[in-house]
Scaffold this motif. Structure first.
Motif, PDB file in Angstrom:
ATOM      1  N   ALA A 197      -5.016  -8.864 -34.104  1.00  0.00           N
ATOM      2  CA  ALA A 197      -5.729  -7.708 -34.665  1.00  0.00           C
ATOM      3  C   ALA A 197      -7.235  -7.747 -34.398  1.00  0.00           C
ATOM      4  O   ALA A 197      -7.942  -6.804 -34.768  1.00  0.00           O
ATOM      5  N   GLU A 198      -7.741  -8.800 -33.762  1.00  0.00           N
ATOM      6  CA  GLU A 198      -9.188  -8.906 -33.610  1.00  0.00           C
ATOM      7  C   GLU A 198      -9.725  -7.963 -32.537  1.00  0.00           C
ATOM      8  O   GLU A 198      -9.043  -7.632 -31.564  1.00  0.00           O
ATOM      9  N   LEU A 199     -10.948  -7.537 -32.764  1.00  0.00           N
ATOM     10  CA  LEU A 199     -11.676  -6.703 -31.822  1.00  0.00           C
ATOM     11  C   LEU A 199     -12.920  -7.482 -31.406  1.00  0.00           C
ATOM     12  O   LEU A 199     -13.772  -7.786 -32.244  1.00  0.00           O
ATOM     13  N   LYS A 200     -13.010  -7.806 -30.139  1.00  0.00           N
ATOM     14  CA  LYS A 200     -14.095  -8.660 -29.668  1.00  0.00           C
ATOM     15  C   LYS A 200     -15.433  -7.918 -29.707  1.00  0.00           C
ATOM     16  O   LYS A 200     -15.482  -6.691 -29.544  1.00  0.00           O
ATOM     17  N   PRO A 201     -16.522  -8.632 -29.894  1.00  0.00           N
ATOM     18  CA  PRO A 201     -17.841  -7.981 -29.888  1.00  0.00           C
ATOM     19  C   PRO A 201     -18.210  -7.485 -28.500  1.00  0.00           C
ATOM     20  O   PRO A 201     -17.745  -8.024 -27.486  1.00  0.00           O
ATOM     21  N   VAL A 202     -19.035  -6.454 -28.476  1.00  0.00           N
ATOM     22  CA  VAL A 202     -19.490  -5.910 -27.192  1.00  0.00           C
ATOM     23  C   VAL A 202     -20.790  -6.596 -26.785  1.00  0.00           C
ATOM     24  O   VAL A 202     -21.546  -7.074 -27.638  1.00  0.00           O
ATOM     25  N   PRO A 203     -21.062  -6.680 -25.495  1.00  0.00           N
ATOM     26  CA  PRO A 203     -22.330  -7.289 -25.052  1.00  0.00           C
ATOM     27  C   PRO A 203     -23.532  -6.465 -25.510  1.00  0.00           C
ATOM     28  O   PRO A 203     -23.474  -5.233 -25.581  1.00  0.00           O
ATOM     29  N   CYS A 204     -24.597  -7.157 -25.829  1.00  0.00           N
ATOM     30  CA  CYS A 204     -25.828  -6.516 -26.278  1.00  0.00           C
ATOM     31  C   CYS A 204     -26.985  -7.023 -25.426  1.00  0.00           C
ATOM     32  O   CYS A 204     -27.217  -8.234 -25.353  1.00  0.00           O
ATOM     33  N   VAL A 205     -27.705  -6.106 -24.810  1.00  0.00           N
ATOM     34  CA  VAL A 205     -28.889  -6.429 -24.011  1.00  0.00           C
ATOM     35  C   VAL A 205     -30.114  -6.002 -24.814  1.00  0.00           C
ATOM     36  O   VAL A 205     -30.251  -4.828 -25.157  1.00  0.00           O
ATOM     37  N   THR A 206     -30.973  -6.962 -25.122  1.00  0.00           N
ATOM     38  CA  THR A 206     -32.176  -6.696 -25.912  1.00  0.00           C
ATOM     39  C   THR A 206     -33.400  -7.074 -25.105  1.00  0.00           C
ATOM     40  O   THR A 206     -33.526  -8.205 -24.642  1.00  0.00           O
ATOM     41  N   TYR A 207     -34.305  -6.124 -24.943  1.00  0.00           N
ATOM     42  CA  TYR A 207     -35.567  -6.386 -24.271  1.00  0.00           C
ATOM     43  C   TYR A 207     -36.593  -6.891 -25.276  1.00  0.00           C
ATOM     44  O   TYR A 207     -36.525  -6.581 -26.468  1.00  0.00           O
ATOM     45  N   ALA A 208     -37.540  -7.672 -24.773  1.00  0.00           N
ATOM     46  CA  ALA A 208     -38.499  -8.346 -25.647  1.00  0.00           C
ATOM     47  C   ALA A 208     -39.323  -7.353 -26.458  1.00  0.00           C
ATOM     48  O   ALA A 208     -39.568  -7.553 -27.652  1.00  0.00           O
TER      49      ALA A 208
END
Length: 285
Positions: free
Chosen positions: A152-163
């Protein structure tokens, strides 16, 4: 210093040589030669050749020094380009949180380990036969729960964060934008996809004027960046193979109202079947 070299020829004539030669100790030698006296003086010619070689060495040395100066000038321009590229530096996600850990993997791994050791101890293959019943008792339900969570798990999505966006997040991002970011970068259980409730209300699955459930856009990743006018922006990147750009544009007001207040939204067509929903905070420093 001026030095005069005089020599006597076989015919009783006097020879004066005149020429300047620069040597390494800044000594100059002047000689004057009268062309009317065709005298051959091998020692003097040898000295002149020697001084000419020194002059050639000095010229080569000056040429090499010039090359070194040019090289240093080229190196001095490199830090400027490094500073420019650091403006869009990506911040690595090194923050540890239990929400980023899969409980399905933990439960399944622990349950299978207890079951394996319990069976080995029960058949006297492994030591600890007196604990085999307890390990089998707890190992079996843990393995079942772990498999259910894993399914039932839903994996996290990638997150791109700029400084620059990270610096603005705490002061400029609205509470709703912070919650959206926190929800999609952690494991979830029981949901069909990330932002399922939001997409259900915005696209009205199965209702009049809505879209079929099977055509729902799927969140692929998110991105934190700063707009040209210095505002914090959370970008939601969806994949929608069965939808068009117009399907997103006519629901732009719904995106703004659902993820508001205090934001504005923009719709941008990405590559292939990707669509970007840009949620821009109206709060500025």
């Amino acid at each position: 210093m001026v030095k005069t070299v005089a020599a006597m020829g076989g015919a009783g004539g006097t020879l004066f040589c005149s020429q300047s030669f620069a040597v390494f100790n800044n000594t100059q030698i002047h000689a004057q030669i009268r062309p009317s006296l065709p005298l051959t003086l091998p020692p003097l010619v040898h000295k002149l050749t020697s001084f000419s070689n020194q002059d050639s060495i000095l010229a080569k040395t000056q040429y090499r020094l010039r090359l070194k100066v040019v090289t240093k000038a080229a190196d001095s321009s490199q830090p400027t380009s490094a500073i420019t590229s650091s403006d869009k530096a990506i911040v690595p996600d090194e923050e540890f949180s239990l929400a980023k850990v899969s409980f399905g993997v933990i439960g399944l791994g622990l349950g299978v380990s207890l079951l394996s050791y319990g069976f080995g101890a029960y058949f006297n293959i492994l030591p600890g036969s007196e604990w085999s019943a307890i390990m089998l008792t707890y190992g079996f339900p843990l393995a079942i729960i772990g498999m259910a969570l894993k399914y039932a798990e839903l994996k996290p999505v990638p997150c791109v964060t700029y400084a620059d966006a990270e610096l603005l997040r705490e002061k400029c991002a609205t509470p709703v934008l912070k919650q959206v970011r926190s929800d999609v970068i952690r494991y979830r259980y029981g949901d069909e996809q990330h932002l399922d409730e939001a997409l259900k209300r915005i696209f009205q699955f199965g209702l009049g004027g809505g879209i079929p459930r099977r055509s729902a856009p799927i969140l692929q990743n998110i991105r934190e960046e700063v707009t040209e006018d210095g505002k914090y922006c959370l970008v939601l990147v969806f994949e929608a193979k069965a939808l068009q750009l117009s399907d997103f544009e006519k629901r732009q007001a719904k995106f703004t109202s659902f993820f508001g207040p205090g934001i504005s939204s923009e719709i941008v067509k990405g590559e292939n079947d990707l669509y970007e929903v840009r949620l821009i905070s109206n709060t500025t420093l």
